[in-house]
Scaffold this motif. Structure first.
Motif, short mmCIF file in Angstrom:
data_model
loop_
_atom_site.label_atom_id
_atom_site.label_comp_id
_atom_site.label_asym_id
_atom_site.label_seq_id
_atom_site.Cartn_x
_atom_site.Cartn_y
_atom_site.Cartn_z
N PHE A 1 94.16 156.84 -1.25
CA PHE A 1 93.78 155.73 -2.12
C PHE A 1 93.33 154.50 -1.32
CE2 PHE A 1 94.83 151.84 -4.44
CZ PHE A 1 94.03 152.01 -5.56
N THR A 2 94.04 154.18 -0.26
CA THR A 2 93.71 152.98 0.52
C THR A 2 92.30 153.09 1.10
OG1 THR A 2 96.05 152.74 1.06
CG2 THR A 2 94.49 151.49 2.41
N THR A 3 91.94 154.24 1.63
CA THR A 3 90.59 154.45 2.17
C THR A 3 89.56 154.34 1.05
OG1 THR A 3 91.51 155.94 3.82
CG2 THR A 3 89.14 156.04 3.47
N HIS A 4 89.84 155.00 -0.08
CA HIS A 4 88.93 154.95 -1.23
C HIS A 4 88.78 153.52 -1.75
CE1 HIS A 4 86.79 156.31 -4.78
NE2 HIS A 4 87.66 155.65 -5.53
N ALA A 5 89.89 152.79 -1.79
CA ALA A 5 89.87 151.42 -2.31
C ALA A 5 89.00 150.51 -1.45
CB ALA A 5 91.29 150.88 -2.40
N SER A 6 89.00 150.75 -0.15
CA SER A 6 88.21 149.88 0.74
C SER A 6 86.71 150.07 0.55
CB SER A 6 88.60 150.13 2.20
OG SER A 6 88.22 151.44 2.58
N PRO B 1 86.25 146.16 -6.86
CA PRO B 1 87.49 145.94 -7.62
C PRO B 1 87.37 146.41 -9.08
CG PRO B 1 86.96 144.00 -6.33
CD PRO B 1 85.79 144.93 -6.20
N GLU B 2 86.22 146.18 -9.69
CA GLU B 2 86.03 146.59 -11.08
C GLU B 2 86.13 148.10 -11.24
OE1 GLU B 2 83.86 144.60 -9.43
OE2 GLU B 2 84.28 142.67 -10.38
N GLU B 3 85.44 148.84 -10.32
CA GLU B 3 85.48 150.30 -10.38
C GLU B 3 86.89 150.82 -10.10
OE1 GLU B 3 81.08 151.73 -8.91
OE2 GLU B 3 82.45 150.91 -7.39
N LEU B 4 87.58 150.18 -9.17
CA LEU B 4 88.92 150.60 -8.81
C LEU B 4 89.89 150.43 -9.98
CD1 LEU B 4 90.20 151.69 -6.24
CD2 LEU B 4 90.91 149.38 -5.69
N VAL B 5 89.83 149.27 -10.62
CA VAL B 5 90.71 149.01 -11.77
C VAL B 5 90.39 149.97 -12.91
CG1 VAL B 5 91.29 147.32 -13.56
CG2 VAL B 5 91.21 146.62 -11.17
N THR B 6 89.10 150.22 -13.14
CA THR B 6 88.69 151.16 -14.19
C THR B 6 89.23 152.56 -13.90
OG1 THR B 6 86.70 149.87 -14.65
CG2 THR B 6 86.71 152.15 -15.40
N MET B 7 89.09 152.99 -12.65
CA MET B 7 89.57 154.32 -12.26
C MET B 7 91.09 154.42 -12.46
SD MET B 7 89.87 156.23 -8.60
CE MET B 7 91.18 155.13 -8.20
N LEU B 8 91.83 153.43 -11.97
CA LEU B 8 93.29 153.45 -12.10
C LEU B 8 93.71 153.42 -13.57
CD1 LEU B 8 94.48 151.13 -9.20
CD2 LEU B 8 94.83 153.60 -9.40
N ASN B 9 93.01 152.62 -14.36
CA ASN B 9 93.33 152.53 -15.79
C ASN B 9 93.13 153.89 -16.47
OD1 ASN B 9 94.08 151.15 -18.18
ND2 ASN B 9 91.93 151.08 -18.77
N GLU B 10 92.02 154.55 -16.17
CA GLU B 10 91.76 155.87 -16.76
C GLU B 10 92.81 156.89 -16.28
OE1 GLU B 10 87.73 156.85 -15.74
OE2 GLU B 10 86.90 155.32 -17.08
N LEU B 11 93.09 156.87 -14.99
CA LEU B 11 94.05 157.82 -14.43
C LEU B 11 95.45 157.61 -15.02
CD1 LEU B 11 94.49 160.07 -12.36
CD2 LEU B 11 95.05 158.28 -10.70
N ILE C 1 108.31 154.90 -16.29
CA ILE C 1 109.10 153.80 -15.76
C ILE C 1 108.19 152.66 -15.35
CG2 ILE C 1 110.74 153.09 -13.97
CD1 ILE C 1 111.90 155.00 -16.08
N LYS C 2 107.22 152.96 -14.47
CA LYS C 2 106.27 151.92 -14.08
C LYS C 2 105.16 152.48 -13.22
CE LYS C 2 109.27 149.63 -10.99
NZ LYS C 2 109.53 148.45 -10.20
N THR C 3 104.12 151.67 -13.08
CA THR C 3 103.08 151.97 -12.11
C THR C 3 103.23 150.94 -11.00
OG1 THR C 3 101.51 150.58 -13.30
CG2 THR C 3 101.47 152.92 -13.79
N ILE C 4 103.07 151.39 -9.79
CA ILE C 4 103.21 150.51 -8.63
C ILE C 4 101.97 150.71 -7.78
CG2 ILE C 4 104.73 149.86 -6.71
CD1 ILE C 4 106.78 151.88 -8.15
N GLY C 5 101.01 149.81 -7.91
CA GLY C 5 99.76 149.98 -7.16
C GLY C 5 99.08 151.27 -7.55
N ASP C 6 99.04 152.23 -6.64
CA ASP C 6 98.40 153.52 -6.91
C ASP C 6 99.43 154.61 -7.20
OD1 ASP C 6 99.36 153.51 -4.28
OD2 ASP C 6 97.92 155.04 -3.66
N ALA C 7 100.66 154.24 -7.48
CA ALA C 7 101.73 155.21 -7.73
C ALA C 7 102.19 155.12 -9.19
CB ALA C 7 102.90 154.95 -6.80
N TYR C 8 102.69 156.25 -9.67
CA TYR C 8 103.15 156.36 -11.06
C TYR C 8 104.54 156.97 -11.04
CZ TYR C 8 102.86 157.49 -16.06
OH TYR C 8 103.05 157.56 -17.42
N MET C 9 105.45 156.36 -11.81
CA MET C 9 106.82 156.85 -11.83
C MET C 9 107.24 157.11 -13.27
SD MET C 9 110.05 154.96 -10.14
CE MET C 9 111.66 155.66 -10.10
#
Length: 194
Positions: free
Chosen positions: A117-122, A126-136, A152-160
């Motif tokens: 995710f960090t490599t992809h995010a770089s 930001p708009e595409e990244l937020v859209t992707m995370l929102n869809e995922l 429980i929560k989402t933490i950056g690119d993680a889901y619990m």
């Protein structure tokens, strides 16, 4: 009868003190020559009733608008509470339970982290990244609901998420494993299409 009219007039004058414009009209109307006092008093009573009816309608409209705003705010607060807490816990809080402590012996926890995710995010806006995370994460939320998991929560690119809490389930492990494997199958289908 004359005394009764004077008492009515005094009551109207008392009311008129709170409403100077009405008092001025009452005094002016009573000074008109040749106008029967009964008609003046009847007109005054009519005007006072009309005024009070209009004020009552305004107050009711204001009260209805305030009520609608309160209902809207209550619904918004309810949605926010259910966004943060599981429904059973939210219900317990609303019924007045202030300290909620439960023990669960058998639970399963799902922690999903996006590899690379960090490599992809770089390389992504930001708009595409937020859209992707929102869809995922919306997809993860649907999977959690389908399999009876509690997000429980989402933490950056993680889901619990968890299973077996706050509703105990004997099949918590199977449910969480099914929810974990299903996105992999969807990803394989998406890769195969490309």
């Amino acid at each position: 009868r004359h005394v009764r009219d004077e008492v009515k007039y005094e009551h109207m004058l008392h009311f008129g003190q709170a409403l100077p414009q009405i008092r001025q009209r009452v005094d002016a109307a009573l000074k008109l020559p040749g106008l029967p006092r009964e008609k003046v008093l009847a007109t005054i009573v009519y005007l006072l009733l009309r005024y009070s009816t209009q004020e009552k309608a305004k107050a009711q409209a204001s009260q209805e608008q305030t009520h609608r705003l309160l209902v809207d705010e209550q619904e918004r607060s309810e949605r926010l509470l259910l966004n943060v807490l599981p429904a059973p816990i939210a219900e317990r809080l609303k019924t007045g339970e202030s300290l909620i402590v439960d023990r669960f012996e058998n639970v399963s926890v799902l922690f999903a982290d996006l590899v690379g995710f960090t490599t992809h995010a770089s390389k992504t806006s930001p708009e595409e990244l937020v859209t992707m995370l929102n869809e995922l994460f919306s997809t993860f939320d649907k999977l959690a609901e389908q399999h009876g998991l509690e997000k429980i929560k989402t933490i950056g690119d993680a889901y619990m998420a968890v299973c077996g809490v706050p509703v105990p389930r004997t099949d918590h492990l199977e449910r969480i494993a099914d929810a974990a494997v299903e996105p992999l199958g969807r990803a394989e289908v998406a890769v195969a299409r490309q």
